[in-house]
Structures are given as structure tokens and as C-alpha cells.
Design an enzyme around this catalytic site. Structure first.
Site, PDB file in Angstrom:
ATOM      1  CG  ASP A   1      -2.118  -1.043   0.978  1.00 41.21           C
ATOM      2  OD1 ASP A   1      -2.034  -1.640   0.411  1.00 41.21           O
ATOM      3  OD2 ASP A   1      -2.468  -1.270   2.330  1.00 41.21           O
TER       4      ASP A   1
ATOM      5  NE  ARG B   1     -12.974   2.236   3.304  1.00 41.36           N
ATOM      6  CZ  ARG B   1     -11.557   2.487   3.455  1.00 41.36           C
ATOM      7  NH1 ARG B   1     -10.987   1.538   4.146  1.00 41.36           N
ATOM      8  NH2 ARG B   1     -11.209   3.561   3.043  1.00 41.36           N
TER       9      ARG B   1
ATOM     10  NE  ARG C   1      -3.782  -1.875  -4.757  1.00 36.76           N
ATOM     11  CZ  ARG C   1      -3.431  -2.207  -3.299  1.00 36.76           C
ATOM     12  NH1 ARG C   1      -3.071  -1.036  -2.582  1.00 36.76           N
ATOM     13  NH2 ARG C   1      -3.165  -3.394  -2.951  1.00 36.76           N
TER      14      ARG C   1
HETATM   15  P1  FAD Z   1     -14.414   7.966  -5.247  1.00 38.32           P
HETATM   16  O1  FAD Z   1     -13.719   9.326  -6.098  1.00 38.32           O
HETATM   17  O2  FAD Z   1     -14.427   7.962  -3.902  1.00 38.32           O
HETATM   18  O3  FAD Z   1     -15.824   7.960  -5.969  1.00 38.32           O
HETATM   19  C1  FAD Z   1     -16.115   7.858  -7.193  1.00 38.32           C
HETATM   20  C2  FAD Z   1     -17.286   6.856  -7.492  1.00 38.32           C
HETATM   21  O4  FAD Z   1     -17.273   5.771  -7.240  1.00 38.32           O
HETATM   22  C3  FAD Z   1     -18.721   7.386  -6.728  1.00 38.32           C
HETATM   23  O5  FAD Z   1     -19.307   8.602  -7.439  1.00 38.32           O
HETATM   24  C4  FAD Z   1     -19.630   6.283  -6.928  1.00 38.32           C
HETATM   25  O6  FAD Z   1     -20.074   5.979  -8.021  1.00 38.32           O
HETATM   26  C5  FAD Z   1     -18.548   5.122  -6.610  1.00 38.32           C
HETATM   27  N1  FAD Z   1     -18.277   4.735  -5.286  1.00 38.32           N
HETATM   28  C6  FAD Z   1     -17.087   4.957  -4.598  1.00 38.32           C
HETATM   29  N2  FAD Z   1     -17.296   4.681  -3.225  1.00 38.32           N
HETATM   30  C7  FAD Z   1     -18.507   4.000  -3.413  1.00 38.32           C
HETATM   31  C8  FAD Z   1     -19.363   3.566  -2.046  1.00 38.32           C
HETATM   32  N3  FAD Z   1     -18.917   3.141  -0.916  1.00 38.32           N
HETATM   33  N4  FAD Z   1     -20.345   2.868  -2.445  1.00 38.32           N
HETATM   34  C9  FAD Z   1     -20.870   2.904  -3.825  1.00 38.32           C
HETATM   35  N5  FAD Z   1     -20.465   3.524  -4.790  1.00 38.32           N
HETATM   36  C10 FAD Z   1     -19.115   4.041  -4.514  1.00 38.32           C
HETATM   37  N6  FAD Z   1      -5.355   4.582  -1.040  1.00 38.32           N
HETATM   38  C11 FAD Z   1      -3.949   5.140  -0.714  1.00 38.32           C
HETATM   39  O7  FAD Z   1      -3.806   6.434  -0.399  1.00 38.32           O
HETATM   40  N7  FAD Z   1      -3.283   4.214  -0.336  1.00 38.32           N
HETATM   41  C12 FAD Z   1      -3.447   2.782  -0.965  1.00 38.32           C
HETATM   42  O8  FAD Z   1      -2.675   1.880  -0.525  1.00 38.32           O
HETATM   43  C13 FAD Z   1      -4.912   2.486  -1.179  1.00 38.32           C
HETATM   44  N8  FAD Z   1      -5.205   1.037  -1.441  1.00 38.32           N
HETATM   45  C14 FAD Z   1      -6.324   0.835  -2.070  1.00 38.32           C
HETATM   46  C15 FAD Z   1      -6.457  -0.361  -2.398  1.00 38.32           C
HETATM   47  C16 FAD Z   1      -7.882  -0.807  -3.026  1.00 38.32           C
HETATM   48  C17 FAD Z   1      -7.969  -2.004  -3.660  1.00 38.32           C
HETATM   49  C18 FAD Z   1      -8.630   0.392  -3.378  1.00 38.32           C
HETATM   50  C19 FAD Z   1     -10.102   0.262  -4.049  1.00 38.32           C
HETATM   51  C20 FAD Z   1      -8.608   1.740  -3.019  1.00 38.32           C
HETATM   52  C21 FAD Z   1      -7.212   1.845  -2.109  1.00 38.32           C
HETATM   53  N9  FAD Z   1      -7.068   3.180  -1.534  1.00 38.32           N
HETATM   54  C22 FAD Z   1      -5.894   3.552  -1.083  1.00 38.32           C
HETATM   55  C23 FAD Z   1      -8.332   4.051  -1.432  1.00 38.32           C
HETATM   56  C24 FAD Z   1      -8.373   5.136  -2.640  1.00 38.32           C
HETATM   57  O9  FAD Z   1      -7.388   6.217  -2.638  1.00 38.32           O
HETATM   58  C25 FAD Z   1      -9.471   5.895  -2.645  1.00 38.32           C
HETATM   59  O10 FAD Z   1      -9.568   6.555  -1.304  1.00 38.32           O
HETATM   60  C26 FAD Z   1     -10.853   5.064  -2.747  1.00 38.32           C
HETATM   61  O11 FAD Z   1     -10.838   3.892  -3.518  1.00 38.32           O
HETATM   62  C27 FAD Z   1     -11.992   6.079  -2.951  1.00 38.32           C
HETATM   63  O12 FAD Z   1     -11.955   6.535  -4.341  1.00 38.32           O
HETATM   64  P2  FAD Z   1     -12.570   5.839  -5.671  1.00 38.32           P
HETATM   65  O13 FAD Z   1     -11.787   5.645  -6.821  1.00 38.32           O
HETATM   66  O14 FAD Z   1     -13.099   4.379  -5.276  1.00 38.32           O
HETATM   67  O15 FAD Z   1     -13.861   6.570  -6.136  1.00 38.32           O
END
Ligand code: FAD
Length: 279
Positions: free
Chosen positions: A107, A261, A158
Site C-alpha cells: 500500500d 470506511r 495499482r
Molecule cells: P471516489 O472518487 O471515492 O468515488 C467515485 C465514484 O465511485 C462514486 O461517485 C460512486 O459512483 C463510486 N463509489 C465510490 N465509493 C462507493 C461506495 N462506498 N458505494 C457505492 N459507490 C461508490 N489509498 C491510498 O492512499 N493508499 C492505498 O494503498 C490504497 N489502496 C487501495 C486499495 C484498493 C483495492 C482500493 C479500492 C482503494 C485503495 N485506496 C488506497 C483508497 C483510494 O485512494 C480511494 O480513497 C478510494 O478508493 C475512493 O476512491 P474511488 O476511486 O473508489 O472513488
């Protein structure tokens, strides 16, 4: 014991419960990235203990037929104690992953840790010729340059939007700018790599864009989402034939992860409220 309300996002307190969860996800065609919860240790013994737990975890995964790998956090492996502690423990886990044929992700934490994390990843990925993957954050202004450096490194990358609050001198703080950077970074990864691209996002727009880029460049990619977030989409993408990995944390330090979360999105908070109200 983890209350039912948190068990949407956390795969239990033990590796046995995490394996049970992984089995169910695999049955839906979804592979699993297991993360033992833990971060920001300031005692080397705690970091060493988690490194040992990961060594055992990859050995245990190899004893099953699960589609599973692991993801570690730099500060869990000792980065707050010192760079050397982190590097040594990261190496231990990657060596164990190598021995047992289990992939190891790292991560990315806040922007003060980017240099040491990328250096450690690049060293191990080149030395072991893959078997390890690194998360990078599109919200950081530096990431475009980092990707130029990382595109030909073996292993996987990633791309995520970035979960840490950063100052505007190092990060884009406007959501639209982060989304634009994410698209640009994704395009670069698909254009320059043959495979090993992981789209770490729940955003339907970014997943559609990744599909378009795959059609254009033929690059192998996987979609990664968090346990409990858009579970239907995870299953549907897997049923369509996409390589879907679910990041599933487990362990006794689940409370702060669960609160994160719930705080980060209205959908997650509503789920929690409904669970409390029993509706
Ligand atoms: P967002 O910009 O939050 O949302 C965009 C759209 O996605 C929303 O409008 C909606 O349509 C959909 N969506 C998002 N969340 C939801 C929900 N809960 N329910 C329904 N629809 C939803 N961050 C780090 O800084 N370091 C890491 O190592 C790291 N590892 C990660 C590993 C994985 C597998 C994932 C999925 C995320 C990780 N993250 C990490 C978190 C990441 O940086 C984001 O904060 C997080 O994924 C939210 O951004 P998003 O791209 O999902 O979409």
C-alpha cells in the site's frame, strides 16, 4: 468479536475467518487481497511480529487452493521506526511470497513516505523480477514522474485516487483535478505497460475508461475494490470475465478501519445506520 455491522468491511479477526471470506469471494469469481490490519508501529517488535505474521500468512495461503495474495503497509512493517526496519521486513515478506508463489502488494501511505516506499518496491521488484506490486496515488502531483520511472519495473502497479489528506503544494485537492490525473496516469500505464496494471477504484467512470484503454492497447489489467464496497459490481465484472480482486482486511485492529470506511462516504454511513436501526 467483530459486530455484524463491521463485518461488511472486515473479514473477521483471524486468518481462518479471512480464508472463509476469501473462499466465498472466490466462489463468486472474485480473488482476494488479504491485509492484516495494523499501521504506524513505533516499536520495532510490533513491526517484526506483523512481518512474521505475513510470512506465515503467505505459507498458509499456499497450502490452500485460494485465489489470494497479500497487501502490506510500510508503517506496519516498521517505517515509523526507520527506513531500514521497513526495508528489511518488506524484503522478508516478499521473499516468503516468492518461496510460496504468493503475490505481495505494498500500500502507499502519506506523501512523506513515497520516496522510501517506491525505492524499496523498485529494488525488490527488479531483484525478484516481479512477484510484488506497488500502489501509487493519482492525487499526488509527483505521480506522473514516478510512473515514468516505474513503467518498466517488473511486477504490478495499482493506481488509486489517494486516501490521505495532503497539502496543495504536493497534491491536487480538487476532486475534478484528481479524476483528471487518474485518467492521465491510467492512460500512461496502459500505453507503456504490457500487463500488471491494477485499477484500484470503485468509480464506474474509471473502470469504463480502463476497459476502453484495454481495447486500445491490449494491456492486461485487473480491477481492485475494497471488501464491502460495490460488491454487486465486483461480482458482475468477474462474471463478465474481468480479473477482479477484492482488498479484504482482517485482524483485531478493525475498529479504526471500519470508522474510516463509514466516514469517507455517505453510502457507507447509510449502510451502518440501517444496520443499527435494523432496516
Ligand atoms: P471516489 O472518487 O471515492 O468515488 C467515485 C465514484 O465511485 C462514486 O461517485 C460512486 O459512483 C463510486 N463509489 C465510490 N465509493 C462507493 C461506495 N462506498 N458505494 C457505492 N459507490 C461508490 N489509498 C491510498 O492512499 N493508499 C492505498 O494503498 C490504497 N489502496 C487501495 C486499495 C484498493 C483495492 C482500493 C479500492 C482503494 C485503495 N485506496 C488506497 C483508497 C483510494 O485512494 C480511494 O480513497 C478510494 O478508493 C475512493 O476512491 P474511488 O476511486 O473508489 O472513488
Amino acid at each position: 468479536m467483530i459486530p455484524p455491522i463491521a463485518s461488511r468491511f472486515v473479514a473477521g479477526e483471524t486468518s481462518a475467518s479471512a480464508f472463509e471470506h476469501a473462499r466465498a469471494a472466490n466462489d463468486d469469481g472474485v480473488s482476494v487481497i488479504l491485509n492484516l490490519l495494523g499501521e504506524h508501529y513505533d516499536d520495532r517488535a510490533d513491526a517484526d511480529a506483523d512481518a512474521a505474521a505475513y510470512e506465515q500468512l503467505v505459507a498458509d495461503i499456499a497450502d490452500t487452493d485460494l485465489d489470494a495474495c497479500v497487501s502490506v503497509k510500510p508503517s506496519q512493517l516498521g517505517l515509523d521506526v526507520g527506513d531500514d526496519a521497513f526495508r528489511a521486513n518488506f524484503r522478508r515478506v516478499v521473499e516468503a511470497g516468492r518461496e510460496h508463489g504468493v503475490f505481495v502488494w505494498c500500500d502507499m501511505e502519506d506523501a512523506t513516505t513515497t520516496d522510501v516506499t517506491l525505492d524499496a518496491f523498485e529494488t525488490l521488484a527488479r531483484e525478484f523480477d516481479g512477484g510484488v506490486g506497488q500502489c501509487v496515488q493519482a492525487n499526488l502531483r509527483r505521480t506522473r514522474d514516478d510512473l515514468d520511472r516505474l513503467v518498466d519495473v517488473p511486477g504490478k502497479i495499482r493506481l488509486v485516487k489517494g486516501a490521505y489528506e495532503e497539502d496543495s503544494d504536493v497534491a491536487y485537492t480538487d476532486k475534478a483535478d484528481v479524476n483528471e490525473a487518474f485518467r492521465d496516469d491510467l492512460e500512461l500505464l496502459f500505453r507503456k505497460r504490457d500487463d500488471g496494471v491494477a485499477v484500484g477504484s470503485h468509480d464506474p467512470a474509471m473502470i469504463s475508461y480502463a476497459k476502453e484503454l484495454h481495447d486500445e492497447y491490449g494491456t492486461g489489467f485487473e480491477v481492485q475494490m475494497l471488501m464491502g464496497v460495490r460488491p454487486d459490481a465486483q461480482r458482475e465484472l468477474a462474471a463478465e470475465g474481468y480479473d477482479v480482486w477484492q482488498y479484504a482486511p482482517y485482524g483485531d485492529k478493525w475498529l479504526s478501519y471500519f470508522y474510516r470506511r463509514v466516514r469517507e462516504r455517505k453510502e457507507n454511513a447509510l449502510f451502518a445506520l440501517r444496520a443499527i436501526a435494523g432496516v
